[in-house]
Design a protein around this motif. Structure first.
Motif, PDB file in Angstrom:
ATOM      1  N   GLN A 142       0.834  -1.208   0.000  1.00 27.56           N
ATOM      2  CA  GLN A 142       0.000   0.000   0.000  1.00 27.56           C
ATOM      3  C   GLN A 142       0.871   1.261   0.000  1.00 27.56           C
ATOM      4  O   GLN A 142       0.646   2.196  -0.772  1.00 27.56           O
ATOM      5  CB  GLN A 142      -0.895  -0.019   1.246  1.00 27.56           C
ATOM      6  CG  GLN A 142      -1.736   1.222   1.427  1.00 27.56           C
ATOM      7  CD  GLN A 142      -3.146   1.055   0.904  1.00 27.56           C
ATOM      8  OE1 GLN A 142      -3.599  -0.068   0.675  1.00 27.56           O
ATOM      9  NE2 GLN A 142      -3.831   2.149   0.690  1.00 27.56           N
ATOM     10  N   VAL A 143       1.885   1.265   0.857  1.00 28.68           N
ATOM     11  CA  VAL A 143       2.783   2.420   0.952  1.00 28.68           C
ATOM     12  C   VAL A 143       3.484   2.669  -0.386  1.00 28.68           C
ATOM     13  O   VAL A 143       3.686   3.816  -0.796  1.00 28.68           O
ATOM     14  CB  VAL A 143       3.806   2.199   2.097  1.00 28.68           C
ATOM     15  CG1 VAL A 143       4.979   3.159   2.006  1.00 28.68           C
ATOM     16  CG2 VAL A 143       3.123   2.348   3.458  1.00 28.68           C
ATOM     17  N   SER A 144       3.826   1.591  -1.073  1.00 31.83           N
ATOM     18  CA  SER A 144       4.636   1.726  -2.296  1.00 31.83           C
ATOM     19  C   SER A 144       3.923   2.509  -3.395  1.00 31.83           C
ATOM     20  O   SER A 144       4.573   3.011  -4.308  1.00 31.83           O
ATOM     21  CB  SER A 144       5.052   0.344  -2.809  1.00 31.83           C
ATOM     22  OG  SER A 144       3.927  -0.322  -3.352  1.00 31.83           O
ATOM     23  N   THR A 145       2.600   2.606  -3.308  1.00 23.85           N
ATOM     24  CA  THR A 145       1.859   3.362  -4.321  1.00 23.85           C
ATOM     25  C   THR A 145       1.255   4.647  -3.755  1.00 23.85           C
ATOM     26  O   THR A 145       0.448   5.292  -4.419  1.00 23.85           O
ATOM     27  CB  THR A 145       0.725   2.502  -4.928  1.00 23.85           C
ATOM     28  OG1 THR A 145      -0.176   2.132  -3.883  1.00 23.85           O
ATOM     29  CG2 THR A 145       1.279   1.251  -5.588  1.00 23.85           C
ATOM     30  N   CYS A 146       1.642   5.001  -2.544  1.00 25.76           N
ATOM     31  CA  CYS A 146       1.027   6.153  -1.868  1.00 25.76           C
ATOM     32  C   CYS A 146       1.320   7.453  -2.615  1.00 25.76           C
ATOM     33  O   CYS A 146       2.435   7.695  -3.055  1.00 25.76           O
ATOM     34  CB  CYS A 146       1.548   6.248  -0.436  1.00 25.76           C
ATOM     35  SG  CYS A 146       0.822   7.630   0.477  1.00 25.76           S
ATOM     36  N   ARG A 147       0.287   8.296  -2.721  1.00 25.57           N
ATOM     37  CA  ARG A 147       0.442   9.640  -3.313  1.00 25.57           C
ATOM     38  C   ARG A 147      -0.211  10.687  -2.435  1.00 25.57           C
ATOM     39  O   ARG A 147      -0.713  11.695  -2.941  1.00 25.57           O
ATOM     40  CB  ARG A 147      -0.202   9.672  -4.683  1.00 25.57           C
ATOM     41  CG  ARG A 147       0.477   8.791  -5.714  1.00 25.57           C
ATOM     42  CD  ARG A 147      -0.315   8.845  -6.983  1.00 25.57           C
ATOM     43  NE  ARG A 147       0.346   8.148  -8.067  1.00 25.57           N
ATOM     44  CZ  ARG A 147      -0.010   8.308  -9.321  1.00 25.57           C
ATOM     45  NH1 ARG A 147      -0.975   9.157  -9.636  1.00 25.57           N
ATOM     46  NH2 ARG A 147       0.603   7.635 -10.268  1.00 25.57           N
ATOM     47  N   LYS A 191       8.003   7.854   4.592  1.00 25.97           N
ATOM     48  CA  LYS A 191       8.501   6.721   3.819  1.00 25.97           C
ATOM     49  C   LYS A 191       9.115   7.147   2.482  1.00 25.97           C
ATOM     50  O   LYS A 191       9.570   6.287   1.720  1.00 25.97           O
ATOM     51  CB  LYS A 191       7.366   5.724   3.537  1.00 25.97           C
ATOM     52  CG  LYS A 191       6.498   5.364   4.747  1.00 25.97           C
ATOM     53  CD  LYS A 191       7.280   4.859   5.937  1.00 25.97           C
ATOM     54  CE  LYS A 191       6.350   4.288   7.010  1.00 25.97           C
ATOM     55  NZ  LYS A 191       7.021   4.249   8.335  1.00 25.97           N
ATOM     56  N   CYS A 192       9.099   8.438   2.196  1.00 26.33           N
ATOM     57  CA  CYS A 192       9.665   8.943   0.938  1.00 26.33           C
ATOM     58  C   CYS A 192      10.717  10.007   1.236  1.00 26.33           C
ATOM     59  O   CYS A 192      10.546  10.818   2.154  1.00 26.33           O
ATOM     60  CB  CYS A 192       8.571   9.565   0.064  1.00 26.33           C
ATOM     61  SG  CYS A 192       7.284   8.375  -0.384  1.00 26.33           S
ATOM     62  N   SER A 202       9.178  13.290  -5.488  1.00 29.25           N
ATOM     63  CA  SER A 202      10.649  13.342  -5.499  1.00 29.25           C
ATOM     64  C   SER A 202      11.286  12.005  -5.142  1.00 29.25           C
ATOM     65  O   SER A 202      12.498  11.851  -5.218  1.00 29.25           O
ATOM     66  CB  SER A 202      11.154  14.441  -4.557  1.00 29.25           C
ATOM     67  OG  SER A 202      10.625  14.266  -3.265  1.00 29.25           O
ATOM     68  N   ARG A 203      10.467  11.028  -4.769  1.00 27.69           N
ATOM     69  CA  ARG A 203      11.061   9.745  -4.386  1.00 27.69           C
ATOM     70  C   ARG A 203      11.438   8.935  -5.624  1.00 27.69           C
ATOM     71  O   ARG A 203      10.831   9.096  -6.694  1.00 27.69           O
ATOM     72  CB  ARG A 203      10.080   8.933  -3.542  1.00 27.69           C
ATOM     73  CG  ARG A 203       8.955   8.295  -4.360  1.00 27.69           C
ATOM     74  CD  ARG A 203       7.981   7.509  -3.501  1.00 27.69           C
ATOM     75  NE  ARG A 203       6.902   6.968  -4.300  1.00 27.69           N
ATOM     76  CZ  ARG A 203       5.630   6.923  -3.916  1.00 27.69           C
ATOM     77  NH1 ARG A 203       5.270   7.412  -2.739  1.00 27.69           N
ATOM     78  NH2 ARG A 203       4.715   6.398  -4.703  1.00 27.69           N
ATOM     79  N   THR A 204      12.432   8.060  -5.461  1.00 28.04           N
ATOM     80  CA  THR A 204      12.687   7.021  -6.444  1.00 28.04           C
ATOM     81  C   THR A 204      11.815   5.822  -6.115  1.00 28.04           C
ATOM     82  O   THR A 204      11.157   5.250  -6.981  1.00 28.04           O
ATOM     83  CB  THR A 204      14.176   6.605  -6.422  1.00 28.04           C
ATOM     84  OG1 THR A 204      14.971   7.773  -6.586  1.00 28.04           O
ATOM     85  CG2 THR A 204      14.480   5.605  -7.506  1.00 28.04           C
ATOM     86  N   GLN A 205      11.799   5.460  -4.837  1.00 30.64           N
ATOM     87  CA  GLN A 205      10.945   4.392  -4.352  1.00 30.64           C
ATOM     88  C   GLN A 205      10.683   4.636  -2.868  1.00 30.64           C
ATOM     89  O   GLN A 205      11.395   5.401  -2.234  1.00 30.64           O
ATOM     90  CB  GLN A 205      11.581   3.028  -4.580  1.00 30.64           C
ATOM     91  CG  GLN A 205      13.008   2.941  -4.088  1.00 30.64           C
ATOM     92  CD  GLN A 205      13.760   1.768  -4.694  1.00 30.64           C
ATOM     93  OE1 GLN A 205      13.181   0.741  -5.028  1.00 30.64           O
ATOM     94  NE2 GLN A 205      15.062   1.911  -4.814  1.00 30.64           N
ATOM     95  N   THR A 206       9.666   4.000  -2.343  1.00 32.63           N
ATOM     96  CA  THR A 206       9.358   4.155  -0.923  1.00 32.63           C
ATOM     97  C   THR A 206      10.328   3.322  -0.087  1.00 32.63           C
ATOM     98  O   THR A 206      10.887   2.335  -0.556  1.00 32.63           O
ATOM     99  CB  THR A 206       7.915   3.717  -0.627  1.00 32.63           C
ATOM    100  OG1 THR A 206       7.735   2.374  -1.087  1.00 32.63           O
ATOM    101  CG2 THR A 206       6.917   4.636  -1.339  1.00 32.63           C
ATOM    102  N   PRO A 217      13.813   8.739   4.671  1.00 38.17           N
ATOM    103  CA  PRO A 217      14.925   8.272   3.851  1.00 38.17           C
ATOM    104  C   PRO A 217      15.793   9.421   3.348  1.00 38.17           C
ATOM    105  O   PRO A 217      15.292  10.514   3.080  1.00 38.17           O
ATOM    106  CB  PRO A 217      14.234   7.579   2.665  1.00 38.17           C
ATOM    107  CG  PRO A 217      12.788   7.509   2.995  1.00 38.17           C
ATOM    108  CD  PRO A 217      12.501   8.485   4.070  1.00 38.17           C
ATOM    109  N   GLY A 218      17.083   9.163   3.222  1.00 39.37           N
ATOM    110  CA  GLY A 218      18.001  10.034   2.497  1.00 39.37           C
ATOM    111  C   GLY A 218      18.239   9.451   1.114  1.00 39.37           C
ATOM    112  O   GLY A 218      17.515   8.539   0.682  1.00 39.37           O
TER     113      GLY A 218
END
Ligand code: URA
Length: 223
Positions: free
Chosen positions: A43-48, A117-118, A55-59, A77-78
Motif C-alpha cells: 500500500q505504501v509503495s503506491t502512496c500519493r 517513507k519517501c 521526489s522519491r525514487t521508491q518508498t 529516507p536520504g
C-alpha cells in the motif's frame, strides 16, 4: 562509552527524477487497520498522499524482525535509502548499526522505520504536514510489531508522535506511545556532527537496555 565512530564514505549518487504525481485524494482514506506488514508495504509503495511522492525514487517502508522487542524510528529516507529502498543505509545508518551493536542487539533482531517513507528533496527534513500525512503507516507498523521499547531518533519523530519540541531537553526522558515505553535520543546524523553528544546518547540507550534485560557493563568499550 563505546566509540560509536563512523568510517568515511564516498559521496552519495544522485537519484533519478521522479515521475509520480501528487494526488492527495488517492488512498488517503483507505482503511489500513486490517493490513499485515507485507500488505501495508505494498500500500505504501503506491502512496500519493503528499508531495514527497514526486521526489522519491521508491518508498522506504522499514525493515527488521516483525517480532522485534526494540524499534527505532528515524525521520525519513536520504538519498542512499531512496536508491536502495532500505532504511539507514548511509553514513547515519552505519553509526546506527554501531549503536544497535553497543546495545547488544543485531540489526536483524530490531525493527527500523521512519516517520515518512519517501525521501524529502534537497536533504531537508519532512514538514510537519508530511509527517502527519504519513503517520498512520507508522502507527500501523507499531501496532503490528508491538515492540517492548521504541527509540526515537531526533526531533522529527518527537514532534510527529508527541508534538514535543526540543530534543536537547527531551532526550533521555521516557515517554509512552500507545502504551509502549518510548525513549527519545539524538539522531545519528546529528551525533556525527556533534560527537560530544555521543556520551549523552549512550546514557539514553543504556536506559533502554536495562528495560530489555541487557547489562551495559557487558558492552565492550571500543576505546
Ligand atoms: N536517516 C533517517 O532518519 N532515516 C533513514 O532511513 C536514513 C537516514
Amino acid at each position: 562509552p563505546p566509540a560509536l565512530d563512523t568510517p568515511a564514505k564516498p559521496a552519495p549518487i544522485n537519484s533519478p527524477a521522479a515521475t509520480t504525481a501528487f494526488s492527495p485524494k488517492a488512498p488517503a482514506d483507505a482503511d489500513i487497520s486490517h493490513l499485515d506488514l507485507t500488505q501495508l508495504a505494498t500500500q505504501v509503495s503506491t502512496c500519493r498522499k503528499c508531495p514527497l511522492c514526486e521526489s522519491r525514487t521508491q518508498t522506504v517502508f522499514g525493515e527488521g524482525s516483525p517480532q522485534a522487542r526494540l524499534m527505532f524510528i528515524g525521520e525519513g529516507p536520504g538519498s542512499e535509502e531512496d536508491l536502495q529502498a532500505r532504511p539507514f543505509m548511509g553514513e547515519a545508518g552505519q553509526l546506527l548499526n554501531q549503536m544497535i551493536q553497543a546495545m547488544q542487539f543485531t540489526r536483524d533482531e530490531v525493527y527500523l522505520a521512519n516517520v515518512v517513507k519517501c525521501r524529502p528533496p534537497d536533504r531537508r527534513p519532512p514538514s510537519e504536514e508530511e509527517s502527519q500525512t504519513c503517520l498512520p503507516y507508522l502507527d500501523r507498523q507499531i501496532n503490528l510489531i508491538r515492540p517492548r521499547v521504541i527509540v526515537l531518533l531526533g526531533a522529527v519523530p518527537l514532534k510527529a508522535m508527541f508534538n514535543l519540541t526540543g530534543i536537547n531537553s527531551q532526550h533521555g526522558q521516557w515517554q509512552e506511545y500507545k502504551g509502549i515505553p518510548t525513549m527519545p535520543t539524538f539522531h545519528p546524523a546529528y551525533l556525527m556532527r556533534m560527537p560530544k553528544k555521543k556520551r549523552d546518547a549512550w546514557e539514553d540507550l543504556q536506559k533502554v537496555m536495562r528495560v530489555l534485560g541487557k547489562d551495559p557493563a557487558d558492552t565492550p568499550s571500543r576505546r
